[in-house]
Structures are given as structure tokens and as C-alpha cells.
Design a protein around this motif. Structure first.
Motif, PDB file in Angstrom:
ATOM      1  N   ARG A 292     -10.382   1.474 -10.506  1.00  0.00           N
ATOM      2  CA  ARG A 292      -9.149   1.962  -9.586  1.00  0.00           C
ATOM      3  C   ARG A 292      -8.842   0.687  -8.758  1.00  0.00           C
ATOM      4  O   ARG A 292      -7.673   0.370  -8.485  1.00  0.00           O
ATOM      5  CB  ARG A 292      -9.368   3.355  -9.162  1.00  0.00           C
ATOM      6  N   ARG A 293      -9.726   0.252  -7.819  1.00  0.00           N
ATOM      7  CA  ARG A 293      -9.544  -0.775  -7.099  1.00  0.00           C
ATOM      8  C   ARG A 293      -8.748  -1.871  -7.760  1.00  0.00           C
ATOM      9  O   ARG A 293      -7.803  -2.592  -6.755  1.00  0.00           O
ATOM     10  CB  ARG A 293     -10.873  -1.151  -6.337  1.00  0.00           C
ATOM     11  N   ASN A 294      -8.925  -2.198  -8.976  1.00  0.00           N
ATOM     12  CA  ASN A 294      -8.138  -3.299  -9.678  1.00  0.00           C
ATOM     13  C   ASN A 294      -6.611  -3.240  -9.284  1.00  0.00           C
ATOM     14  O   ASN A 294      -5.772  -4.208  -9.184  1.00  0.00           O
ATOM     15  CB  ASN A 294      -8.310  -3.274 -10.959  1.00  0.00           C
ATOM     16  N   LEU A 295      -5.967  -1.995  -9.253  1.00  0.00           N
ATOM     17  CA  LEU A 295      -4.654  -1.779  -9.081  1.00  0.00           C
ATOM     18  C   LEU A 295      -4.148  -2.267  -7.608  1.00  0.00           C
ATOM     19  O   LEU A 295      -3.007  -2.479  -7.581  1.00  0.00           O
ATOM     20  CB  LEU A 295      -4.323  -0.239  -9.371  1.00  0.00           C
ATOM     21  N   LEU A 296      -5.026  -2.475  -6.866  1.00  0.00           N
ATOM     22  CA  LEU A 296      -4.514  -2.970  -5.460  1.00  0.00           C
ATOM     23  C   LEU A 296      -4.031  -4.497  -5.727  1.00  0.00           C
ATOM     24  O   LEU A 296      -3.455  -4.997  -4.837  1.00  0.00           O
ATOM     25  CB  LEU A 296      -5.523  -3.037  -4.559  1.00  0.00           C
ATOM     26  N   ASN A 297      -4.313  -5.069  -6.928  1.00  0.00           N
ATOM     27  CA  ASN A 297      -3.644  -6.434  -7.202  1.00  0.00           C
ATOM     28  C   ASN A 297      -2.282  -6.386  -7.715  1.00  0.00           C
ATOM     29  O   ASN A 297      -1.699  -7.206  -8.068  1.00  0.00           O
ATOM     30  CB  ASN A 297      -4.412  -6.878  -8.453  1.00  0.00           C
ATOM     31  N   TYR A 298      -1.500  -5.104  -7.263  1.00  0.00           N
ATOM     32  CA  TYR A 298       0.024  -4.882  -7.548  1.00  0.00           C
ATOM     33  C   TYR A 298       0.547  -6.329  -6.528  1.00  0.00           C
ATOM     34  O   TYR A 298       0.242  -6.084  -5.394  1.00  0.00           O
ATOM     35  CB  TYR A 298       0.508  -3.589  -6.837  1.00  0.00           C
ATOM     36  N   GLY A 299       1.532  -7.045  -7.102  1.00  0.00           N
ATOM     37  CA  GLY A 299       2.049  -8.026  -6.290  1.00  0.00           C
ATOM     38  C   GLY A 299       1.029  -9.220  -6.263  1.00  0.00           C
ATOM     39  O   GLY A 299       1.441 -10.519  -5.766  1.00  0.00           O
ATOM     40  N   HIS A 300      -0.302  -9.239  -6.647  1.00  0.00           N
ATOM     41  CA  HIS A 300      -1.111 -10.288  -6.419  1.00  0.00           C
ATOM     42  C   HIS A 300      -1.250 -11.223  -7.442  1.00  0.00           C
ATOM     43  O   HIS A 300      -1.687 -12.281  -7.384  1.00  0.00           O
ATOM     44  CB  HIS A 300      -2.605  -9.714  -6.065  1.00  0.00           C
ATOM     45  N   CYS A 301      -0.955 -10.745  -8.701  1.00  0.00           N
ATOM     46  CA  CYS A 301      -1.371 -11.792  -9.724  1.00  0.00           C
ATOM     47  C   CYS A 301      -0.343 -12.777  -9.726  1.00  0.00           C
ATOM     48  O   CYS A 301      -0.827 -13.756  -9.615  1.00  0.00           O
ATOM     49  CB  CYS A 301      -1.111 -10.914 -11.270  1.00  0.00           C
TER      50      CYS A 301
ATOM     51  N   PHE B  60       0.995  -1.262  -0.037  1.00  0.00           N
ATOM     52  CA  PHE B  60       0.025  -0.079   0.156  1.00  0.00           C
ATOM     53  C   PHE B  60       0.898   1.369   0.085  1.00  0.00           C
ATOM     54  O   PHE B  60       0.582   2.183  -0.417  1.00  0.00           O
ATOM     55  CB  PHE B  60      -0.794   0.058   1.199  1.00  0.00           C
ATOM     56  N   HIS B  61       2.052   1.255   0.615  1.00  0.00           N
ATOM     57  CA  HIS B  61       2.841   2.624   0.799  1.00  0.00           C
ATOM     58  C   HIS B  61       3.613   2.648  -0.656  1.00  0.00           C
ATOM     59  O   HIS B  61       3.830   3.885  -0.712  1.00  0.00           O
ATOM     60  CB  HIS B  61       3.736   2.501   1.975  1.00  0.00           C
ATOM     61  N   LEU B  62       3.860   1.575  -1.277  1.00  0.00           N
ATOM     62  CA  LEU B  62       4.564   1.783  -2.556  1.00  0.00           C
ATOM     63  C   LEU B  62       3.463   2.119  -3.616  1.00  0.00           C
ATOM     64  O   LEU B  62       3.869   2.672  -4.724  1.00  0.00           O
ATOM     65  CB  LEU B  62       5.105   0.378  -3.077  1.00  0.00           C
ATOM     66  N   MET B  63       2.139   2.022  -3.122  1.00  0.00           N
ATOM     67  CA  MET B  63       1.283   2.595  -4.153  1.00  0.00           C
ATOM     68  C   MET B  63       0.634   4.036  -3.693  1.00  0.00           C
ATOM     69  O   MET B  63      -0.416   4.577  -4.308  1.00  0.00           O
ATOM     70  CB  MET B  63      -0.082   1.488  -4.093  1.00  0.00           C
TER      71      MET B  63
ATOM     72  N   TYR C 204      -8.299   3.929  -2.394  1.00  0.00           N
ATOM     73  CA  TYR C 204      -8.441   3.153  -3.596  1.00  0.00           C
ATOM     74  C   TYR C 204      -9.666   2.579  -3.967  1.00  0.00           C
ATOM     75  O   TYR C 204     -10.125   2.574  -5.021  1.00  0.00           O
ATOM     76  CB  TYR C 204      -7.275   2.070  -3.638  1.00  0.00           C
ATOM     77  N   PHE C 205     -10.533   2.293  -2.803  1.00  0.00           N
ATOM     78  CA  PHE C 205     -11.784   1.625  -3.022  1.00  0.00           C
ATOM     79  C   PHE C 205     -13.128   2.447  -2.790  1.00  0.00           C
ATOM     80  O   PHE C 205     -14.207   2.307  -3.052  1.00  0.00           O
ATOM     81  CB  PHE C 205     -11.992   0.184  -2.306  1.00  0.00           C
ATOM     82  N   LYS C 206     -12.706   3.897  -2.384  1.00  0.00           N
ATOM     83  CA  LYS C 206     -13.878   4.817  -1.989  1.00  0.00           C
ATOM     84  C   LYS C 206     -14.682   4.903  -3.128  1.00  0.00           C
ATOM     85  O   LYS C 206     -16.179   4.759  -3.153  1.00  0.00           O
ATOM     86  CB  LYS C 206     -13.246   6.032  -1.782  1.00  0.00           C
ATOM     87  N   GLY C 207     -14.370   5.215  -4.412  1.00  0.00           N
ATOM     88  CA  GLY C 207     -15.257   5.451  -5.505  1.00  0.00           C
ATOM     89  C   GLY C 207     -15.275   4.013  -6.341  1.00  0.00           C
ATOM     90  O   GLY C 207     -16.045   4.052  -7.390  1.00  0.00           O
ATOM     91  N   ASP C 208     -14.993   2.901  -6.020  1.00  0.00           N
ATOM     92  CA  ASP C 208     -14.933   1.687  -6.566  1.00  0.00           C
ATOM     93  C   ASP C 208     -14.889   0.574  -5.719  1.00  0.00           C
ATOM     94  O   ASP C 208     -14.206  -0.497  -5.940  1.00  0.00           O
ATOM     95  CB  ASP C 208     -13.585   1.635  -7.545  1.00  0.00           C
ATOM     96  N   GLU C 209     -15.829   0.590  -4.940  1.00  0.00           N
ATOM     97  CA  GLU C 209     -16.091  -0.548  -3.812  1.00  0.00           C
ATOM     98  C   GLU C 209     -16.244  -1.901  -4.615  1.00  0.00           C
ATOM     99  O   GLU C 209     -15.769  -3.007  -4.042  1.00  0.00           O
ATOM    100  CB  GLU C 209     -17.411  -0.176  -3.021  1.00  0.00           C
ATOM    101  N   PHE C 210     -17.011  -2.103  -5.504  1.00  0.00           N
ATOM    102  CA  PHE C 210     -17.116  -3.169  -6.414  1.00  0.00           C
ATOM    103  C   PHE C 210     -16.113  -3.719  -7.249  1.00  0.00           C
ATOM    104  O   PHE C 210     -16.131  -4.652  -8.197  1.00  0.00           O
ATOM    105  CB  PHE C 210     -18.688  -3.123  -6.981  1.00  0.00           C
ATOM    106  N   ASP C 211     -14.904  -2.956  -7.218  1.00  0.00           N
ATOM    107  CA  ASP C 211     -13.710  -3.380  -7.853  1.00  0.00           C
ATOM    108  C   ASP C 211     -13.817  -3.499  -9.426  1.00  0.00           C
ATOM    109  O   ASP C 211     -13.629  -4.498 -10.183  1.00  0.00           O
ATOM    110  CB  ASP C 211     -13.311  -4.838  -7.395  1.00  0.00           C
TER     111      ASP C 211
END
Ligand SMILES: NC(=O)c1ccc[n+]([C@@H]2O[C@H](COP(=O)([O-])OP(=O)(O)OC[C@H]3O[C@@H](n4cnc5c(N)ncnc54)[C@H](O)[C@@H]3O)[C@@H](O)[C@H]2O)c1
Length: 355
Positions: free
Chosen positions: A232-241, A181-184, A222-229
Motif C-alpha cells: 500500500r505504501r507504494n501508492l504514495l508515489n502518486y506524482g512521484h514517478c 496526501f490530502h488528494l489521497m 498508508y505506511f502503518k502496515g507496510d513500513e518497508f514499502d
């Protein structure tokens, strides 16, 4: 911290030594009677306090294992509540990490089409990341998190003192998400991360509570305006793929946040080789990640297995593989054109560098 949600707005309160403050905490919500879902290891460590809290109320103790987060087990949890005459006026109270959260959240969102739910996250990962954002997930056959809903708790009690008893692997797992999260985040967030990581004892220092709060704030942004992914919330998959693929390919012997640390390392190397990230930035990020790479011989994980699991990624839309690549702190972008061969060669290079 107040969180706005399309499902229901909810509160997260930071309360230390919460196990000694039952009356104060339970007076924050209206309910008839409580029922508890408690992580088995957590219960064993905090048995005296937990027995004092639960008294004669109905308690279900659940070992935090992925196999207990499966659709097959759901019937047991529903049955336990229904047979104990749990009604819509009652309150489900959960103590545990992400596994207990996912089980409880799914039950809370579907039993009687939604019941009241109070959540005490007990792992660093749950405290700093998963407790907010409304996602609930259940495993189906061999696929992780395939079934799910969006349903936040009514109230989250965030007690940072629980992290003291976590194993080193699970503490690092939480750190993996904190680092991500802090790198983002922006320069301010990135500099707070560096100050925190410079502390000699990462569990006990002046920055520990600050870094948890800051992680939650970044996630909310990140999810405030995109609760249902869907954006923008997709970006939180950094490192997750790559991280999810590594978790699956190792049968979950590498825990989630640790797999995310490796996943960010691989994504950064793809970014470097594509000319998206500079060599200087790559080395700077790598020096942060390398400290927390899991003690696990990832060279033994077959690249074919990893590619297979990468191909099963829920977020994938086209024929190629999807990854979030990074340019710098706060500059991550989604790419849908990652080729299998590219991953093969990056993985070989990455395992060669891995210490
Ligand atoms: N719903 C979401 O938004 C979301 C987000 C991220 C991850 N997840 C899910 O969360 C799960 C991983 O969760 P996790 O990493 O929090 O771990 P976990 O729930 O698997 O627990 C990790 C280990 O720590 C133990 N434990 C829990 N609290 C403890 C404490 N205070 N002291 C000592 N031991 C303790 C548990 O018994 C377990 O052995 C995965 O299933 C993942 O899919 C969900």
C-alpha cells in the motif's frame, strides 16, 4: 503522536518556539553528550539561538545540497563523529530539511549499527511528510536515493514556526506533498485541504498546524502496515514517478514537492485520457494543482530525458513504465503498463496546457 515501527517505536512532539526550550526537550531522552548536524542556511538564519543551544558541543554544518547526500561524502561524516569520540551512548541531533534528515538517518542507522537520534525537521516538506516513515536515502553517482536503510529518529520535535523563514519555492515544495496526501485521503481530509487553501496567507492561519498534523496522520495510515514499502505504501508515489524524472531531468532546479505537483498533473491527465478520471474531477484537481505549478519552463525539458529517467525508476518491475493513477480523492491505483508513446503524447498535451 506515537508511531509504531518494526525498528523501534518513536514519538513525534509538536513544540513551537522549540529553540527556547532546550532543557525541556533534551530531558525527554537519555544520552551522554550531543553532537549536532545542522543545515547551513538554517544555522545562518537562527545563529544566535543555535549557538546558545550547541555551546561547546561538537557541531557539523552541512549545506543542503544533493551532492552532500552522496556516498562519497559519507566518509567525512563518519570520520567527524569517530574522531570526536562519539560513542553509542551519545545523541546525534539534526536540524534541517530532507537532505539533512537523509544524511543523518543513514549515519545514525549504520554507525555502530545504530545510534540515538533526535530530529528537528525545519522545512515544511520534512515537517509534514519525510520526518516519519523511517526511510533514509543516499545518492549514488547520478542516481538519487539509490542507497538507503529504514531507521526512524528516536524522537522528532516538530516546530511549525520554522516554516516562516522558508523561501517561496521550498514552502510550495512542502505544499506539494500536503496536497498529494490530502488528494489521497477521504472526503474529510479533502475538505480540510480546500479550507486550508482558501486562506489568504498559507503560512499563517488557523489551519496551518492542523494541515501539518493531518498530513502526517494520512501518511501514517498508508505506511502503518507496510513500513518497508512492498504494498500500500507504494501508492504514495502518486506524482512521484514523473516528479522524480522531472527533478533529475532539470538537475534538481525544480524542487521535490514542486516536481510532485507537476507529476500529479501529468498522472491525472493520463488518468483522464484512459477514462479512469472524469473530466469534472480532472478540472477540479487541476484547479488546485495549477496554483502551485513551479515558475519553470517545463516545455524546455526534453521528453526523451524524461522517458530515460522514468525508465530508471526503482519501483519499476516490467518493461513498460509505472505510474500511480487517480480516479478521485482517496482512489489511487498502481499501473505497470504505461507506454512510452502514451507519455510522449500526454506530455505534449500537458505542456500545451501548462501555465
Ligand atoms: N527520507 C524520506 O522519507 C524523504 C522523503 C521525501 C524527500 N526526501 C529527500 O528530502 C530532500 C528534500 O528535502 P527538503 O525539501 O526538506 O529540502 P532541503 O533539505 O533540500 O532544504 C531546502 C532548502 O531550505 C533551506 N532551509 C531548511 N530549513 C530552513 C528554514 N527553516 N528556513 C529557511 N531555509 C531553510 C535549506 O538550506 C535548503 O536551501 C531530497 O533529497 C529528498 O530526496 C526524503
Amino acid at each position: 503522536m506515537k508511531i509504531k515501527s518494526k525498528i523501534k517505536d518513536y514519538n513525534l512532539e509538536f513544540i513551537e518556539n522549540s529553540l527556547q526550550k532546550k532543557d525541556e526537550i533534551f530531558s525527554k531522552i537519555n544520552f551522554r553528550k550531543p553532537c549536532y548536524f545542522i543545515d547551513k542556511n538554517f544555522y545562518d538564519i537562527y545563529k544566535n539561538d543555535m549557538d546558545a543551544i550547541t555551546g561547546n558541543d561538537f557541531v557539523v554544518i552541512i549545506p543542503a545540497e544533493e551532492s552532500n547526500k552522496s556516498y562519497i561524502k559519507l566518509a567525512d561524516y563518519f570520520r567527524a563523529l569517530v574522531e570526536n569520540k562519539f560513542t553509542r551512548g551519545d545523541l546525534l541531533v539534526t536540524f534541517g530539511g530532507g537532505i539533512l534528515q537523509d544524511i543523518s538517518g543513514f549515519i545514525a542507522s549504520t554507525l555502530y549499527r545504530g545510534i540515538k537520534w533526535m530530529y528537528f525537521p525545519t522545512t515544511l516538506l520534512a515537517q509534514s511528510d519525510s520526518c516519519i516513515g523511517s526511510k533514509t536515502s543516499i545518492n549514488f553517482d547520478n542516481s538519487k536515493n539509490l542507497i538507503g536503510t529504514f531507521y526512524p529518529p528516536d524522537i522528532i520535535i516538530n516546530d511549525a514556526t520554522f516554516s516562516k523563514t522558508l523561501s517561496p519555492e521550498y514552502f510550495n515544495s512542502g505544499l506539494g506533498e500536503i496536497i498529494k496526501f490530502h488528494l489521497m485521503s477521504d472526503e474529510k481530509g479533502y475538505s480540510l485541504l480546500k479550507k486550508y487553501l482558501a486562506c489568504p496567507d498559507l503560512r499563517d492561519n488557523a489551519y496551518f498546524k492542523r494541515i501539518i498534523k493531518s498530513t502526517l496522520r494520512i501518511k501514517y495510515s498508508y505506511f502503518k502496515g507496510d513500513e518497508f514499502d512492498s504494498g500500500r505504501r507504494n501508492l504514495l508515489n502518486y506524482g512521484h514517478c514523473f516528479g522524480h524524472a522531472l527533478e533529475s531531468a532539470t538537475d534538481f532546479r525544480v524542487c521535490h514537492g514542486e516536481a510532485v505537483i507537476v507529476g500529479m498533473g501529468v498522472a491525472n491527465l493520463v488518468s483522464l485520457r484512459r477514462g479512469i478520471m472524469s473530466k469534472e474531477k480532472y478540472e477540479e484537481f487541476e484547479s488546485i494543482l495549477r496554483r502551485f505549478y513551479p515558475r519553470f519552463d517545463i516545455g524546455k525539458v526534453s521528453v526523451d530525458d524524461l522517458i530515460y529517467h522514468l525508465g530508471r525508476d526503482k519501483k519499476r518491475t516490467g518493461n513498460d513504465l509505472t505510474m500511480i493513477l487517480s480516479q478521485d480523492a482517496g482512489k489511487q491505483y498502481k499501473y505497470d503498463d504505461i507506454k512510452e508513446n502514451e507519455i510522449r503524447s500526454i506530455y505534449n498535451e500537458f505542456t500545451g496546457n501548462y501555465k
